[in-house]
Write a protein that holds these residues in place. Structure first.
Motif, PDB file in Angstrom:
ATOM      1  N   ALA A  53       0.835  -1.203   0.000  1.00 37.28           N
ATOM      2  CA  ALA A  53       0.000   0.000   0.000  1.00 37.28           C
ATOM      3  C   ALA A  53       0.870   1.254   0.000  1.00 37.28           C
ATOM      4  N   ALA A  54       1.914   1.256   0.804  1.00 37.21           N
ATOM      5  CA  ALA A  54       2.819   2.415   0.852  1.00 37.21           C
ATOM      6  C   ALA A  54       3.428   2.690  -0.523  1.00 37.21           C
ATOM      7  N   ILE A  55       3.855   1.647  -1.191  1.00 38.68           N
ATOM      8  CA  ILE A  55       4.454   1.794  -2.523  1.00 38.68           C
ATOM      9  C   ILE A  55       3.412   2.282  -3.520  1.00 38.68           C
ATOM     10  N   ALA A  56       2.191   1.768  -3.435  1.00 38.45           N
ATOM     11  CA  ALA A  56       1.128   2.200  -4.352  1.00 38.45           C
ATOM     12  C   ALA A  56       0.835   3.689  -4.185  1.00 38.45           C
ATOM     13  N   PHE A  57       0.776   4.168  -2.959  1.00 43.62           N
ATOM     14  CA  PHE A  57       0.582   5.609  -2.744  1.00 43.62           C
ATOM     15  C   PHE A  57       1.774   6.392  -3.286  1.00 43.62           C
ATOM     16  N   GLY A  99      13.827  -0.724   4.368  1.00 38.79           N
ATOM     17  CA  GLY A  99      13.509  -1.256   3.040  1.00 38.79           C
ATOM     18  C   GLY A  99      12.280  -0.593   2.453  1.00 38.79           C
ATOM     19  N   ALA A 100      11.264  -0.385   3.271  1.00 41.17           N
ATOM     20  CA  ALA A 100      10.051   0.292   2.804  1.00 41.17           C
ATOM     21  C   ALA A 100      10.360   1.737   2.396  1.00 41.17           C
ATOM     22  N   ARG A 101      11.212   2.408   3.157  1.00 43.70           N
ATOM     23  CA  ARG A 101      11.607   3.770   2.801  1.00 43.70           C
ATOM     24  C   ARG A 101      12.251   3.790   1.418  1.00 43.70           C
ATOM     25  N   ARG A 102      13.177   2.879   1.185  1.00 41.33           N
ATOM     26  CA  ARG A 102      13.836   2.798  -0.128  1.00 41.33           C
ATOM     27  C   ARG A 102      12.817   2.532  -1.233  1.00 41.33           C
ATOM     28  N   ASP A 103      11.879   1.617  -0.982  1.00 40.00           N
ATOM     29  CA  ASP A 103      10.855   1.292  -1.979  1.00 40.00           C
ATOM     30  C   ASP A 103       9.957   2.491  -2.280  1.00 40.00           C
ATOM     31  N   VAL A 104       9.545   3.209  -1.250  1.00 41.50           N
ATOM     32  CA  VAL A 104       8.692   4.389  -1.437  1.00 41.50           C
ATOM     33  C   VAL A 104       9.427   5.446  -2.251  1.00 41.50           C
ATOM     34  N   GLU A 105      10.656   5.707  -1.897  1.00 44.57           N
ATOM     35  CA  GLU A 105      11.427   6.719  -2.618  1.00 44.57           C
ATOM     36  C   GLU A 105      11.697   6.293  -4.054  1.00 44.57           C
ATOM     37  N   ALA A 106      11.968   5.020  -4.283  1.00 49.72           N
ATOM     38  CA  ALA A 106      12.183   4.515  -5.647  1.00 49.72           C
ATOM     39  C   ALA A 106      10.912   4.626  -6.486  1.00 49.72           C
ATOM     40  N   ALA A 107       9.759   4.559  -5.834  1.00 47.84           N
ATOM     41  CA  ALA A 107       8.475   4.659  -6.527  1.00 47.84           C
ATOM     42  C   ALA A 107       8.046   6.110  -6.752  1.00 47.84           C
ATOM     43  N   GLY A 108       8.844   7.056  -6.272  1.00 50.04           N
ATOM     44  CA  GLY A 108       8.536   8.460  -6.509  1.00 50.04           C
ATOM     45  C   GLY A 108       7.898   9.197  -5.353  1.00 50.04           C
ATOM     46  N   THR A 115       7.742  10.409  -1.101  1.00 51.88           N
ATOM     47  CA  THR A 115       8.596  10.892  -0.020  1.00 51.88           C
ATOM     48  C   THR A 115       8.217  10.107   1.223  1.00 51.88           C
ATOM     49  N   ALA A 116       9.219   9.581   1.925  1.00 52.66           N
ATOM     50  CA  ALA A 116       8.951   8.714   3.076  1.00 52.66           C
ATOM     51  C   ALA A 116       9.335   9.389   4.386  1.00 52.66           C
ATOM     52  N   LEU A 117       8.554   9.091   5.411  1.00 53.53           N
ATOM     53  CA  LEU A 117       8.858   9.472   6.782  1.00 53.53           C
ATOM     54  C   LEU A 117       8.808   8.187   7.592  1.00 53.53           C
ATOM     55  N   VAL A 118       9.948   7.765   8.119  1.00 50.81           N
ATOM     56  CA  VAL A 118      10.029   6.521   8.878  1.00 50.81           C
ATOM     57  C   VAL A 118       9.731   6.810  10.344  1.00 50.81           C
ATOM     58  N   LEU A 119       8.732   6.111  10.879  1.00 53.12           N
ATOM     59  CA  LEU A 119       8.319   6.299  12.265  1.00 53.12           C
ATOM     60  C   LEU A 119       8.248   4.944  12.971  1.00 53.12           C
ATOM     61  N   PRO A 120       9.348   4.511  13.588  1.00 47.68           N
ATOM     62  CA  PRO A 120       9.293   3.251  14.337  1.00 47.68           C
ATOM     63  C   PRO A 120       8.205   3.347  15.408  1.00 47.68           C
ATOM     64  N   THR A 121       7.200   2.479  15.306  1.00 48.12           N
ATOM     65  CA  THR A 121       6.030   2.578  16.171  1.00 48.12           C
ATOM     66  C   THR A 121       5.478   1.199  16.478  1.00 48.12           C
TER      67      THR A 121
END
Length: 151
Positions: free
Chosen positions: A27-31, A50-59, A61-67
């Motif tokens: 879902a994150a990558i799709a957005f 890894g999700a941050r890298r995938d989001v950025e590669a998909a165009g 902007t990512a904000l990583v929030l360990p939660t």
């Protein structure tokens, strides 16, 4: 997930719980492919990176929030951080889940509690945190993912 003319304006912001793997990460990558700013919430640092890298590669902007979504205060803090960082919270996706696979008689009480705290309470805490910000904005969408096997 928005459909039709789903390409976002620069301000569209989504927070995804369970974003480090599976449906949450997808879902994150799709957005991100639609240009959204994506807040990634999960416990695992490696998965989040890894999700941050995938989001950025998909165009996106990512904000990583360990939660840990089982922690009410942590979820509230994450939602506040999204709004502080990007000024709004347009979509919140509750996808974090914990499950236990073995005979019920072999499951320890703390494993039942953890699965319930993450899957049920995490959804409640995420919904309430997002709703507080969305009510102030007078807009927003909360998405509930009902199954880890939804594919």
């Amino acid at each position: 997930m928005p459909s039709g003319n789903a390409h976002a304006s620069p301000g569209n912001v989504v927070a995804v719980t369970g974003a480090s793997a599976g449906i949450g990460r997808a879902a994150a990558i799709a957005f991100a492919r639609r240009g959204w700013r994506v807040a990634l919430l999960a416990r695992g640092a490696d998965g989040l990176e890894g999700a941050r890298r995938d989001v950025e590669a998909a165009g996106g902007t990512a904000l990583v929030l360990p939660t840990d979504v089982a922690d009410h205060a942590a979820v509230e803090a994450a939602a506040a951080r999204v709004v502080e960082t990007w000024g709004s919270l347009d979509v919140w996706v509750n996808d974090a889940m914990a499950t236990v696979f073995c005979p019920a008689s072999e499951i320890a009480p703390e494993d039942f509690r953890r699965a319930t705290d993450v899957t049920y309470h995490g959804t409640v805490w995420g919904t309430l945190a997002a709703l507080r910000h969305m009510q102030r904005q007078n807009r927003g969408t909360i998405v509930q993912v009902g199954s880890a096997l939804a594919y």
